[in-house]
Design an enzyme around this catalytic site. Sequence first.
Site, PDB file in Angstrom:
ATOM      1  N   ARG A 156      11.668  -6.823   4.313  1.00 12.47           N
ATOM      2  CA  ARG A 156      11.648  -5.401   4.665  1.00 12.47           C
ATOM      3  C   ARG A 156      12.246  -5.188   6.061  1.00 12.47           C
ATOM      4  NH1 ARG A 156       5.966  -2.306   4.864  1.00 12.47           N
ATOM      5  NH2 ARG A 156       5.745  -3.283   6.898  1.00 12.47           N
ATOM      6  N   ARG A 205      -0.866  -9.093  12.854  1.00  8.39           N
ATOM      7  CA  ARG A 205      -1.399  -7.950  12.101  1.00  8.39           C
ATOM      8  C   ARG A 205      -2.314  -8.433  10.990  1.00  8.39           C
ATOM      9  NH1 ARG A 205       4.070  -6.010  10.524  1.00  8.39           N
ATOM     10  NH2 ARG A 205       3.073  -4.670   8.998  1.00  8.39           N
ATOM     11  N   ARG A 258      11.728  -2.263  10.983  1.00  7.68           N
ATOM     12  CA  ARG A 258      10.463  -1.957  11.652  1.00  7.68           C
ATOM     13  C   ARG A 258      10.212  -2.940  12.777  1.00  7.68           C
ATOM     14  NH1 ARG A 258       5.322  -0.449   7.871  1.00  7.68           N
ATOM     15  NH2 ARG A 258       4.261  -1.552   9.562  1.00  7.68           N
ATOM     16  N   ARG A 276      -9.575   1.773   9.513  1.00  9.67           N
ATOM     17  CA  ARG A 276      -9.303   0.373   9.821  1.00  9.67           C
ATOM     18  C   ARG A 276     -10.371  -0.244  10.711  1.00  9.67           C
ATOM     19  NH1 ARG A 276      -3.285   0.825   9.100  1.00  9.67           N
ATOM     20  NH2 ARG A 276      -2.456  -1.263   9.206  1.00  9.67           N
ATOM     21  N   LYS A 318       0.821  -1.221   0.000  1.00 15.20           N
ATOM     22  CA  LYS A 318       0.000   0.000   0.000  1.00 15.20           C
ATOM     23  C   LYS A 318       0.851   1.266   0.000  1.00 15.20           C
ATOM     24  CE  LYS A 318      -2.208  -0.840   3.838  1.00 15.20           C
ATOM     25  NZ  LYS A 318      -1.743  -2.166   4.276  1.00 15.20           N
TER      26      LYS A 318
HETATM   27  P1  ADP Z   1       0.725  -2.284   7.737  1.00 14.61           P
HETATM   28  O1  ADP Z   1      -0.383  -2.057   6.756  1.00 14.61           O
HETATM   29  O2  ADP Z   1       1.865  -3.055   7.164  1.00 14.61           O
HETATM   30  O3  ADP Z   1       0.251  -2.870   9.044  1.00 14.61           O
HETATM   31  P2  ADP Z   1       0.849   0.568   8.495  1.00 14.61           P
HETATM   32  O4  ADP Z   1       2.010   1.478   8.365  1.00 14.61           O
HETATM   33  O5  ADP Z   1      -0.381   0.897   7.743  1.00 14.61           O
HETATM   34  O6  ADP Z   1       1.410  -0.869   8.102  1.00 14.61           O
HETATM   35  O7  ADP Z   1       0.443   0.462  10.045  1.00 14.61           O
HETATM   36  C1  ADP Z   1       1.379   0.151  11.049  1.00 14.61           C
HETATM   37  C2  ADP Z   1       0.738   0.158  12.425  1.00 14.61           C
HETATM   38  O8  ADP Z   1       0.274   1.492  12.737  1.00 14.61           O
HETATM   39  C3  ADP Z   1      -0.499  -0.716  12.609  1.00 14.61           C
HETATM   40  O9  ADP Z   1      -0.153  -2.063  12.897  1.00 14.61           O
HETATM   41  C4  ADP Z   1      -1.175  -0.018  13.807  1.00 14.61           C
HETATM   42  O10 ADP Z   1      -0.513  -0.325  15.019  1.00 14.61           O
HETATM   43  C5  ADP Z   1      -0.924   1.445  13.522  1.00 14.61           C
HETATM   44  N1  ADP Z   1      -2.015   2.041  12.703  1.00 14.61           N
HETATM   45  C6  ADP Z   1      -1.893   2.559  11.453  1.00 14.61           C
HETATM   46  N2  ADP Z   1      -3.064   3.022  10.989  1.00 14.61           N
HETATM   47  C7  ADP Z   1      -3.979   2.796  11.984  1.00 14.61           C
HETATM   48  C8  ADP Z   1      -5.377   3.020  12.114  1.00 14.61           C
HETATM   49  N3  ADP Z   1      -6.085   3.567  11.107  1.00 14.61           N
HETATM   50  N4  ADP Z   1      -5.978   2.658  13.267  1.00 14.61           N
HETATM   51  C9  ADP Z   1      -5.293   2.116  14.267  1.00 14.61           C
HETATM   52  N5  ADP Z   1      -3.971   1.841  14.215  1.00 14.61           N
HETATM   53  C10 ADP Z   1      -3.308   2.174  13.082  1.00 14.61           C
END
Ligand code: ADP
Length: 192
Positions: A125, A142, A131, A88, A13
Amino acid sequence: MRLIIMGPPGAGKGTQATRIAEKYAIPAISTGDIFRANIKNRTELGQQVEAILAAGGYVPDEVTNEIVSDRLTWDDAANGFLLDGYPRTTGQVDFLDGALGDHPLDGVVQLTVDEDAVVERLLKRASVDGRSDDTEDVIRDRQALYTTETAPLLALYRERGLVAEVDGMGEVDEVTSRLVEAIDGLRAGTVA
Ligand code: ADP
């Protein structure tokens, strides 16, 4: 263009969001990037969410919604945006609807991937980006959280005729082309 890109962790994404945002001259807004920048800069927000991200959980809606509503008021988002990683939860969907008011979403692109292939991608990654949430156990957690909490949101958007599904496997350029085609279709009102 007011767009959302949705897909499981590791679907690519972030990479695609940057490319799409450039093409349509809109900002890509990644809640994950915002949280990680705050953790890196040791802000109050960063300290509040650090352990949650490391464990692969979701940051509480009140916190996340506030950040997004603030970001949407920036000048660069006046004519549109691409949200990556938000919404989310159903609480976030409702909040976003309210925040958008008379300027509703144009579409949601759903990136589909093979989950096992994605674990490999993310472990790779991890060795590059370091990360904290890219360990195999946390990745699986996740993915599970995405399946139970976030994937069902697609049904809500599908009912509104907003979802275009795009195959996220293959070369990065190839996936970008598919996304552009899907977004142009959404724009023209011919949802894939
Ligand atoms: P990925 O899609 O690989 O999990 P992201 O960078 O989108 O990576 O998200 C990383 C982390 O950030 C999530 O696992 C969560 O802990 C937090 N996070 C990101 N966006 C949200 C959201 N909309 N609501 C709650 N937590 C979020």
